[in-house]
Design a protein around this motif. Structure first.
Motif, PDB file in Angstrom:
ATOM      1  N   LEU A   1     -12.945   8.361  46.665  1.00  0.00           N
ATOM      2  CA  LEU A   1     -12.489   9.638  46.117  1.00  0.00           C
ATOM      3  C   LEU A   1     -13.733  10.456  45.772  1.00  0.00           C
ATOM      4  CD1 LEU A   1      -9.957  11.216  45.409  1.00  0.00           C
ATOM      5  CD2 LEU A   1      -9.945  10.119  43.164  1.00  0.00           C
ATOM      6  N   ASP A   2     -13.915  11.541  46.543  1.00  0.00           N
ATOM      7  CA  ASP A   2     -15.128  12.375  46.455  1.00  0.00           C
ATOM      8  C   ASP A   2     -15.001  13.387  45.314  1.00  0.00           C
ATOM      9  OD1 ASP A   2     -17.594  13.355  47.211  1.00  0.00           O
ATOM     10  OD2 ASP A   2     -16.928  14.177  49.131  1.00  0.00           O
ATOM     11  N   ASP A   3     -16.130  13.840  44.808  1.00  0.00           N
ATOM     12  CA  ASP A   3     -16.163  14.921  43.799  1.00  0.00           C
ATOM     13  C   ASP A   3     -15.270  14.595  42.611  1.00  0.00           C
ATOM     14  OD1 ASP A   3     -17.598  16.090  45.838  1.00  0.00           O
ATOM     15  OD2 ASP A   3     -16.010  17.452  46.443  1.00  0.00           O
TER      16      ASP A   3
ATOM     17  N   TYR B   1      -7.741  18.164  40.298  1.00  0.00           N
ATOM     18  CA  TYR B   1      -6.610  18.136  39.373  1.00  0.00           C
ATOM     19  C   TYR B   1      -5.917  16.785  39.339  1.00  0.00           C
ATOM     20  CZ  TYR B   1      -7.194  23.137  39.838  1.00  0.00           C
ATOM     21  OH  TYR B   1      -7.704  24.392  39.853  1.00  0.00           O
ATOM     22  N   SER B   2      -6.541  15.756  39.857  1.00  0.00           N
ATOM     23  CA  SER B   2      -5.783  14.517  40.005  1.00  0.00           C
ATOM     24  C   SER B   2      -5.532  13.862  38.644  1.00  0.00           C
ATOM     25  CB  SER B   2      -6.504  13.553  40.926  1.00  0.00           C
ATOM     26  OG  SER B   2      -7.526  12.917  40.240  1.00  0.00           O
ATOM     27  N   SER B   3      -4.435  13.171  38.553  1.00  0.00           N
ATOM     28  CA  SER B   3      -4.127  12.504  37.300  1.00  0.00           C
ATOM     29  C   SER B   3      -4.640  11.068  37.382  1.00  0.00           C
ATOM     30  CB  SER B   3      -2.625  12.541  37.049  1.00  0.00           C
ATOM     31  OG  SER B   3      -2.042  11.308  37.367  1.00  0.00           O
ATOM     32  N   LEU B   4      -4.918  10.501  36.228  1.00  0.00           N
ATOM     33  CA  LEU B   4      -5.440   9.134  36.200  1.00  0.00           C
ATOM     34  C   LEU B   4      -4.431   8.143  36.774  1.00  0.00           C
ATOM     35  CD1 LEU B   4      -7.187   9.137  32.723  1.00  0.00           C
ATOM     36  CD2 LEU B   4      -8.238   9.314  34.976  1.00  0.00           C
ATOM     37  N   ASN B   5      -3.178   8.556  36.776  1.00  0.00           N
ATOM     38  CA  ASN B   5      -2.127   7.733  37.350  1.00  0.00           C
ATOM     39  C   ASN B   5      -2.404   7.396  38.820  1.00  0.00           C
ATOM     40  OD1 ASN B   5       0.322   6.408  37.084  1.00  0.00           O
ATOM     41  ND2 ASN B   5       1.430   8.126  37.983  1.00  0.00           N
ATOM     42  N   TYR B   6      -2.985   8.345  39.545  1.00  0.00           N
ATOM     43  CA  TYR B   6      -3.302   8.101  40.957  1.00  0.00           C
ATOM     44  C   TYR B   6      -4.314   6.977  41.114  1.00  0.00           C
ATOM     45  CZ  TYR B   6      -0.969  12.448  42.191  1.00  0.00           C
ATOM     46  OH  TYR B   6      -0.051  13.417  42.380  1.00  0.00           O
ATOM     47  N   LEU B   7      -5.266   6.939  40.187  1.00  0.00           N
ATOM     48  CA  LEU B   7      -6.295   5.905  40.289  1.00  0.00           C
ATOM     49  C   LEU B   7      -5.676   4.520  40.217  1.00  0.00           C
ATOM     50  CD1 LEU B   7      -9.355   7.044  38.181  1.00  0.00           C
ATOM     51  CD2 LEU B   7      -8.962   7.196  40.635  1.00  0.00           C
TER      52      LEU B   7
ATOM     53  N   ARG C   1      -2.543   3.827  41.190  1.00  0.00           N
ATOM     54  CA  ARG C   1      -1.591   3.562  42.268  1.00  0.00           C
ATOM     55  C   ARG C   1      -2.188   3.548  43.661  1.00  0.00           C
ATOM     56  NH1 ARG C   1       2.383   7.824  41.136  1.00  0.00           N
ATOM     57  NH2 ARG C   1       1.988   8.136  43.334  1.00  0.00           N
ATOM     58  N   LEU C   2      -3.255   4.309  43.857  1.00  0.00           N
ATOM     59  CA  LEU C   2      -3.748   4.486  45.225  1.00  0.00           C
ATOM     60  C   LEU C   2      -4.690   3.362  45.642  1.00  0.00           C
ATOM     61  CD1 LEU C   2      -4.377   8.319  45.233  1.00  0.00           C
ATOM     62  CD2 LEU C   2      -2.414   7.069  46.145  1.00  0.00           C
ATOM     63  N   SER C   3      -4.746   3.162  46.961  1.00  0.00           N
ATOM     64  CA  SER C   3      -5.575   2.090  47.501  1.00  0.00           C
ATOM     65  C   SER C   3      -7.011   2.556  47.673  1.00  0.00           C
ATOM     66  CB  SER C   3      -5.042   1.664  48.867  1.00  0.00           C
ATOM     67  OG  SER C   3      -3.660   1.472  48.826  1.00  0.00           O
ATOM     68  N   LEU C   4      -7.685   2.844  46.596  1.00  0.00           N
ATOM     69  CA  LEU C   4      -9.064   3.322  46.702  1.00  0.00           C
ATOM     70  C   LEU C   4     -10.056   2.188  46.459  1.00  0.00           C
ATOM     71  CD1 LEU C   4      -8.625   6.522  44.516  1.00  0.00           C
ATOM     72  CD2 LEU C   4      -8.922   6.489  47.011  1.00  0.00           C
ATOM     73  N   HIS C   5     -11.246   2.323  47.049  1.00  0.00           N
ATOM     74  CA  HIS C   5     -12.315   1.352  46.796  1.00  0.00           C
ATOM     75  C   HIS C   5     -13.413   1.930  45.924  1.00  0.00           C
ATOM     76  CE1 HIS C   5     -10.531   0.070  50.672  1.00  0.00           C
ATOM     77  NE2 HIS C   5     -10.749  -1.140  50.215  1.00  0.00           N
ATOM     78  N   GLU C   6     -13.573   3.241  45.965  1.00  0.00           N
ATOM     79  CA  GLU C   6     -14.791   3.823  45.404  1.00  0.00           C
ATOM     80  C   GLU C   6     -14.527   5.209  44.823  1.00  0.00           C
ATOM     81  OE1 GLU C   6     -17.813   4.091  48.476  1.00  0.00           O
ATOM     82  OE2 GLU C   6     -18.908   5.628  47.387  1.00  0.00           O
ATOM     83  N   LEU C   7     -15.236   5.517  43.744  1.00  0.00           N
ATOM     84  CA  LEU C   7     -15.249   6.872  43.196  1.00  0.00           C
ATOM     85  C   LEU C   7     -16.635   7.446  43.379  1.00  0.00           C
ATOM     86  CD1 LEU C   7     -13.598   6.621  39.647  1.00  0.00           C
ATOM     87  CD2 LEU C   7     -12.524   7.187  41.841  1.00  0.00           C
ATOM     88  N   LYS C   8     -16.697   8.740  43.687  1.00  0.00           N
ATOM     89  CA  LYS C   8     -17.992   9.407  43.720  1.00  0.00           C
ATOM     90  C   LYS C   8     -18.032  10.419  42.581  1.00  0.00           C
ATOM     91  CE  LYS C   8     -20.222   9.892  47.518  1.00  0.00           C
ATOM     92  NZ  LYS C   8     -20.689  10.417  48.815  1.00  0.00           N
ATOM     93  N   ILE C   9     -18.946  10.192  41.655  1.00  0.00           N
ATOM     94  CA  ILE C   9     -19.070  11.100  40.516  1.00  0.00           C
ATOM     95  C   ILE C   9     -19.721  12.386  40.990  1.00  0.00           C
ATOM     96  CG2 ILE C   9     -20.122  11.458  38.247  1.00  0.00           C
ATOM     97  CD1 ILE C   9     -19.950   8.498  37.752  1.00  0.00           C
ATOM     98  N   ASP C  10     -19.060  13.499  40.736  1.00  0.00           N
ATOM     99  CA  ASP C  10     -19.545  14.765  41.273  1.00  0.00           C
ATOM    100  C   ASP C  10     -20.910  15.144  40.715  1.00  0.00           C
ATOM    101  OD1 ASP C  10     -18.738  17.089  42.994  1.00  0.00           O
ATOM    102  OD2 ASP C  10     -19.289  18.131  41.149  1.00  0.00           O
TER     103      ASP C  10
ATOM    104  N   LEU D   1     -13.267  -0.504  40.705  1.00  0.00           N
ATOM    105  CA  LEU D   1     -13.698   0.449  41.737  1.00  0.00           C
ATOM    106  C   LEU D   1     -15.218   0.558  41.744  1.00  0.00           C
ATOM    107  CD1 LEU D   1     -11.158   3.294  40.890  1.00  0.00           C
ATOM    108  CD2 LEU D   1     -11.147   1.885  42.954  1.00  0.00           C
ATOM    109  N   GLU D   2     -15.778   0.691  42.934  1.00  0.00           N
ATOM    110  CA  GLU D   2     -17.206   0.966  43.017  1.00  0.00           C
ATOM    111  C   GLU D   2     -17.454   2.425  42.668  1.00  0.00           C
ATOM    112  OE1 GLU D   2     -18.965  -0.271  46.717  1.00  0.00           O
ATOM    113  OE2 GLU D   2     -17.706  -2.074  46.675  1.00  0.00           O
ATOM    114  N   VAL D   3     -18.659   2.726  42.235  1.00  0.00           N
ATOM    115  CA  VAL D   3     -18.990   4.102  41.879  1.00  0.00           C
ATOM    116  C   VAL D   3     -20.299   4.510  42.536  1.00  0.00           C
ATOM    117  CG1 VAL D   3     -19.369   5.737  40.007  1.00  0.00           C
ATOM    118  CG2 VAL D   3     -18.017   3.690  39.586  1.00  0.00           C
TER     119      VAL D   3
END
Ligand code: C2E
Ligand code: MG
Ligand code: MG
Ligand code: MG
Length: 268
Positions: A179-181, A186-192, A194-203, A232-234
């Motif tokens: 998840l970029d930027d 506007y995403s809600s923390l709820n998505y984090l 539920r979604l199949s993410l591996h990594e967050l990119k801090i803007d 999640l990786e960051v």
């Protein structure tokens, strides 16, 4: 006298607006031909791990315009999205990155390095996105787990069920999802959750506030804690100074990208 000056100013303004409009119209016509004319380029920016080793690279699109020189994505991606040209352009980006990944598997020094590509919400929402990606992976022989797809929070504003379903399909393909930027949309923390993410990119806009802006630092700190707790990786984006790097390291960040380590550049 004043009136004349005002009139000139207005004419100058009109001319400037007209020139900007002309440039847009020109760019759009040129962009339609950019793919056929082989004017698109991928630049790569390194990402480094906690030991300072390169762990991957982000592919960043450039347009080598015959008259205007290198045009940055900030200028032509929105245009490509409006016109739908982002779909064939995005496919070219994925194919080019996958060919590069496949070539790297034969080089022991590069074999474990990843490539991240940016995926536009418009491109992601095409019904054929997943099947085309599967074909590209098969045709090029790129190892899926070395490919990272960067999506933005704006994607999550669309039909959440659809997006969630598609992210799961992509995860099954074996590719990684970032998840970029993070934090700018506007995403809600709820998505984090539920979604199949591996990594967050801090803007980069938050990293820019280190170590002087308490609000930015609080956001970065909290994001790192949250990501660690969620498994999640960051990656911290826009790291420009040693001080930012040290600050981030002290708070458990293990992956970094920014001018401190390297600018986006073409690969040999
Ligand atoms: P992004 O994905 O968040 O990429 C990071 C941007 O930050 C890049 O800008 C990069 O050059 C810049 N950057 C990296 N390190 C630093 C730093 O230390 N300081 C500062 N100030 N900036 C840094 P770039 O290459 O102009 O790309 C801008 C945006 O365009 C990207 O943001 C991405 O959203 C989009 N983009 C780029 N390539 C593609 C593509 O192939 N497809 C799509 N859909 N979007 C793309
Ligand atoms: Mg990106
Ligand atoms: Mg980013
Ligand atoms: Mg960005």
């Amino acid at each position: 006298q004043a009136k004349a000056a005002g009139g000139n100013r207005l004419r100058f303004f009109d001319d400037a607006v007209q020139a900007a409009v002309n440039r847009q119209v020109r760019l759009e016509a040129d962009l339609r031909r950019a793919l056929q004319r082989d004017e698109l380029r991928l630049f790569y920016q390194v990402q480094v791990d906690e030991d300072g080793e390169v762990s991957g690279r982000e592919a960043l699109l450039r347009w080598a315009h015959p008259q205007q020189g290198m045009v940055s994505p900030g200028e032509f991606i929105p245009l490509a999205e409006e016109t739908g040209l982002i779909v064939p352009i995005g496919r070219w980006v994925v194919e080019t990155a996958c060919r590069r990944l496949a070539a790297w598997t034969r080089d022991p020094a590069l074999a474990d390095q990843a490539i991240s590509v940016n995926v536009s919400p418009v491109q992601f929402s095409e019904g054929t996105f997943v099947s085309e990606l599967r074909e590209i992976l098969a045709a090029t022989g790129a190892p899926p787990r070395r490919l990272v797809l960067e999506v933005t929070e704006s994607l999550l504003m669309q039909n959440p069920e659809c997006v969630s379903q598609r992210l799961s399909e992509l995860r099954e393909l074996g590719v990684r999802l970032a998840l970029d930027d993070f934090g700018t949309g506007y995403s809600s923390l709820n998505y984090l959750k539920r979604l199949s993410l591996h990594e967050l990119k801090i803007d980069a806009s938050f990293v820019a506030g280190i170590p002087f802006e308490p609000a930015d630092m609080a956001i970065v700190d909290t994001t790192l804690t949250l990501a660690n707790r969620l498994g999640l990786e960051v990656t911290a984006e826009g790291v420009e100074t040693e001080e930012q790097h040290r600050w981030l390291q002290a708070r458990g960040c293990r992956r970094f990208q920014g001018f401190l380590f390297g600018r986006p550049e073409p690969l040999a």
